[in-house]
Motif scaffolding. Structure first.
Motif, PDB file in Angstrom:
ATOM      1  N   SER A   1       0.822  -1.204   0.000  1.00 39.14           N
ATOM      2  CA  SER A   1       0.000   0.000   0.000  1.00 39.14           C
ATOM      3  C   SER A   1       0.854   1.251   0.000  1.00 39.14           C
ATOM      4  O   SER A   1       1.859   1.325   0.709  1.00 39.14           O
ATOM      5  N   VAL A   2       0.433   2.270  -0.750  1.00 41.76           N
ATOM      6  CA  VAL A   2       1.140   3.551  -0.745  1.00 41.76           C
ATOM      7  C   VAL A   2       0.562   4.508   0.281  1.00 41.76           C
ATOM      8  O   VAL A   2       1.104   5.593   0.507  1.00 41.76           O
ATOM      9  N   VAL A   3      -0.570   4.152   0.902  1.00 44.02           N
ATOM     10  CA  VAL A   3      -1.136   4.928   2.001  1.00 44.02           C
ATOM     11  C   VAL A   3      -1.136   4.053   3.251  1.00 44.02           C
ATOM     12  O   VAL A   3      -0.831   2.865   3.191  1.00 44.02           O
ATOM     13  N   HIS A   4      -1.477   4.630   4.390  1.00 41.34           N
ATOM     14  CA  HIS A   4      -1.601   3.840   5.605  1.00 41.34           C
ATOM     15  C   HIS A   4      -2.862   2.985   5.486  1.00 41.34           C
ATOM     16  O   HIS A   4      -3.977   3.520   5.461  1.00 41.34           O
ATOM     17  N   THR A   5      -2.691   1.677   5.384  1.00 45.71           N
ATOM     18  CA  THR A   5      -3.835   0.777   5.286  1.00 45.71           C
ATOM     19  C   THR A   5      -3.916  -0.067   6.548  1.00 45.71           C
ATOM     20  O   THR A   5      -3.114  -0.968   6.776  1.00 45.71           O
ATOM     21  N   ARG A   6      -4.895   0.257   7.394  1.00 41.13           N
ATOM     22  CA  ARG A   6      -5.190  -0.532   8.572  1.00 41.13           C
ATOM     23  C   ARG A   6      -6.191  -1.617   8.201  1.00 41.13           C
ATOM     24  O   ARG A   6      -6.780  -1.596   7.117  1.00 41.13           O
ATOM     25  N   GLN A   7      -6.406  -2.546   9.102  1.00 44.16           N
ATOM     26  CA  GLN A   7      -7.182  -3.739   8.751  1.00 44.16           C
ATOM     27  C   GLN A   7      -8.266  -4.046   9.783  1.00 44.16           C
ATOM     28  O   GLN A   7      -7.997  -4.068  10.988  1.00 44.16           O
ATOM     29  N   TRP A   8      -9.487  -4.272   9.300  1.00 39.73           N
ATOM     30  CA  TRP A   8     -10.521  -4.904  10.113  1.00 39.73           C
ATOM     31  C   TRP A   8     -10.320  -6.409  10.046  1.00 39.73           C
ATOM     32  O   TRP A   8     -10.079  -6.964   8.968  1.00 39.73           O
ATOM     33  N   ALA A   9     -10.416  -7.072  11.181  1.00 38.22           N
ATOM     34  CA  ALA A   9     -10.437  -8.540  11.216  1.00 38.22           C
ATOM     35  C   ALA A   9     -11.889  -8.997  11.190  1.00 38.22           C
ATOM     36  O   ALA A   9     -12.792  -8.250  11.589  1.00 38.22           O
ATOM     37  N   PRO A  10     -12.151 -10.228  10.758  1.00 40.80           N
ATOM     38  CA  PRO A  10     -13.530 -10.727  10.798  1.00 40.80           C
ATOM     39  C   PRO A  10     -14.006 -10.928  12.233  1.00 40.80           C
ATOM     40  O   PRO A  10     -13.203 -11.155  13.141  1.00 40.80           O
ATOM     41  N   ILE A  11     -15.299 -10.851  12.415  1.00 46.29           N
ATOM     42  CA  ILE A  11     -15.901 -11.150  13.715  1.00 46.29           C
ATOM     43  C   ILE A  11     -15.931 -12.653  13.946  1.00 46.29           C
ATOM     44  O   ILE A  11     -15.637 -13.145  15.033  1.00 46.29           O
ATOM     45  N   THR A  12     -16.298 -13.391  12.877  1.00 49.41           N
ATOM     46  CA  THR A  12     -16.464 -14.838  12.986  1.00 49.41           C
ATOM     47  C   THR A  12     -15.718 -15.556  11.878  1.00 49.41           C
ATOM     48  O   THR A  12     -15.384 -14.968  10.839  1.00 49.41           O
ATOM     49  N   ASP A  13     -15.456 -16.827  12.091  1.00 46.54           N
ATOM     50  CA  ASP A  13     -14.819 -17.653  11.057  1.00 46.54           C
ATOM     51  C   ASP A  13     -15.646 -17.612   9.779  1.00 46.54           C
ATOM     52  O   ASP A  13     -16.861 -17.862   9.800  1.00 46.54           O
ATOM     53  N   GLY A  14     -14.981 -17.292   8.678  1.00 44.64           N
ATOM     54  CA  GLY A  14     -15.646 -17.338   7.384  1.00 44.64           C
ATOM     55  C   GLY A  14     -16.720 -16.301   7.183  1.00 44.64           C
ATOM     56  O   GLY A  14     -17.439 -16.347   6.178  1.00 44.64           O
ATOM     57  N   LEU A  15     -16.887 -15.392   8.093  1.00 44.32           N
ATOM     58  CA  LEU A  15     -17.876 -14.311   8.079  1.00 44.32           C
ATOM     59  C   LEU A  15     -19.304 -14.769   8.373  1.00 44.32           C
ATOM     60  O   LEU A  15     -20.073 -14.048   8.993  1.00 44.32           O
ATOM     61  N   ARG A  16     -19.689 -15.964   7.959  1.00 45.17           N
ATOM     62  CA  ARG A  16     -21.077 -16.389   8.114  1.00 45.17           C
ATOM     63  C   ARG A  16     -21.303 -17.390   9.249  1.00 45.17           C
ATOM     64  O   ARG A  16     -22.443 -17.775   9.501  1.00 45.17           O
TER      65      ARG A  16
END
Length: 433
Positions: free
Chosen positions: A119-134
């Motif tokens: 990334s050329v900008v500051h890219t922070r990350q959300w992690a998933p809440i649950t396995d596989g999202l669903r």
């Protein structure tokens, strides 16, 4: 790439934001080290003359989709971050609905490393809440927080079970991390592709009622009050939701909320045919809903603007409203559209817009951004606010060209974007491509 710190001098900077002044800005090792007049720097230090332009703290977007890994025909971290820089953003937070979902420590560690490297900008990350999202199986919040995620979100998928959501909120609260919710009761959405109402009926398309969003939001706000989590409501679109958030804030619930440019600027009556570029989730709502989200943004009920940048391939957005993917791109159009429609018409001041696109989201999530001051990071945007131009996807860095705003005349062209003192976008770069 964004971590590379540079030296730079900006001359004649007319700064607008929480700190407003006109003068020079000296940057050393990625930090603003002096603000004043007739500042000097060592010979060979790059210099930008910002005379006639406007400088403000780099924009912050807490809700983007970079599709990388696994969906790189739609976007990559490289193309998405360059699109962010082109739009004046210096910090973004990426959603975890990539392939595979980074729901294990090794996967999220790899995602964080990839963001930092590409990334050329500051890219922070959300992690998933649950396995596989669903699923209903929570990820290891403590381990993920130690690795450096900003917080937790299943964006793209609403958490359908209240028990799972309450447990997720309690887990996020235990590690002092925010939880960002895609708010959608899927049983109410059914096969809807646009807002339920007269326009959908006229077009013969299945609709999604407002309660698809507001009923689950009411549940979540009650759970957030019980758990004490920092609950962040993504892409608010209805008048009922604005009222619920206003009430929750008055009651002391720790809730922040975002609204997208498209929900501020468009409504379902703008959909005059079966055009997939107008298909997004949540959908464009009624005129009354649009007025409510504008009022909510102006009075602080909705804290910030976030693009929900959602690039897709031409094939994914082809066909009909029934079959095309949900979502539009927004990083390269958000500021000019809102500046043109709100600031130039007098509905909002430029400092108010900068607050909602930079200072407030940075403050809400503890990000080192949103200010132009000595000792602070040299993350800056330089804009030409005076020259009109036409939105043209041929000028974009994003792989996604899916937008209903193509062809609109706007003001607010990015001249330069500076991240940690490094010039990561300059107008001449695009012209030379």
């Amino acid at each position: 790439m964004a971590n590379e710190k540079k030296n730079l001098l900006i001359k004649n900077a007319a700064v607008v934001g929480p700190e407003s002044f006109t003068g020079d800005i000296r940057i050393t090792n990625g930090v603003i080290t002096a603000i004043g007049t007739d500042l000097t720097v060592p010979v060979g230090t790059p210099t930008i003359d910002a005379a006639g332009q406007t400088v403000f703290p780099g924009l912050v977007d807490v809700h983007v989709h970079f599709r990388d890994p696994g969906q790189t025909d739609k976007e990559t971290i490289a193309t998405g971050s360059r699109a962010a820089a082109h739009g004046g953003f210096t910090t973004v937070v990426a959603m975890p609905n990539v392939t595979p979902v980074p729901d294990e420590e090794e996967k999220i560690a790899a995602q964080l490393a990839k963001n930092a490297a590409e990334s050329v900008v500051h890219t922070r990350q959300w992690a998933p809440i649950t396995d596989g999202l669903r699923s209903d199986q929570l990820v290891n919040d403590a381990a993920f927080k130690r690795l450096g995620v900003l917080g937790f979100s299943n964006d793209g998928v609403g958490v359908q079970h209240a028990r799972t959501m309450m447990a997720a909120m309690a887990a996020a609260r235990a590690v002092d991390a925010p939880l960002a919710a895609h708010i959608e009761d899927e049983s109410l959405r059914a096969d809807g592709v646009m807002n339920a109402g007269p326009v959908a009926d006229q077009l013969g398309l299945p609709g999604m009622p407002n309660q698809t969003e507001s009923s689950q939001l009411a549940r979540d706000l009650d759970l957030a009050a019980a758990t004490g989590v920092h609950y962040h409501a993504c892409h608010i679109s209805t008048r009922q939701s604005v009222a619920l958030i206003r009430q929750a804030k008055a009651a002391g619930v720790h809730v922040t909320a975002e609204v997208t440019p498209h929900h501020l600027l468009l409504e379902d009556s703008d959909i005059t045919g079966d055009d997939p570029n107008f298909k997004m989730n949540p959908p464009l709502r009624s005129h009354a809903d649009r007025l409510a989200v504008i009022a909510g943004l102006l009075d602080g009920t909705l804290d910030m603007v976030a693009t929900d940048h959602a690039p897709h391939t031409v094939a994914d957005k082809g066909g009909t409203m029934r079959t095309a993917a949900f979502g539009i791109v927004g990083l390269e159009t958000a500021f000019p559209l809102l500046y043109t429609r709100f600031v130039r018409t007098g509905q909002m001041t430029l400092p108010q817009l900068i607050a909602r696109m930079s200072t407030i989201p940075a403050s809400a999530f503890g990000l080192p951004a949103g200010h132009v001051q000595v000792g602070g990071p040299a993350d800056l945007t330089i804009m030409d606010l005076n020259t009109p131009y036409t939105i043209d996807p041929a000028t974009w860095f994003s792989k996604g060209k899916n937008s209903p705003f193509i062809g609109e005349q706007v003001y607010g062209r990015t001249v330069a974007t500076i991240v940690s003192g490094a010039l990561v976008y300059a107008a001449a770069q695009k012209e030379g491509r």
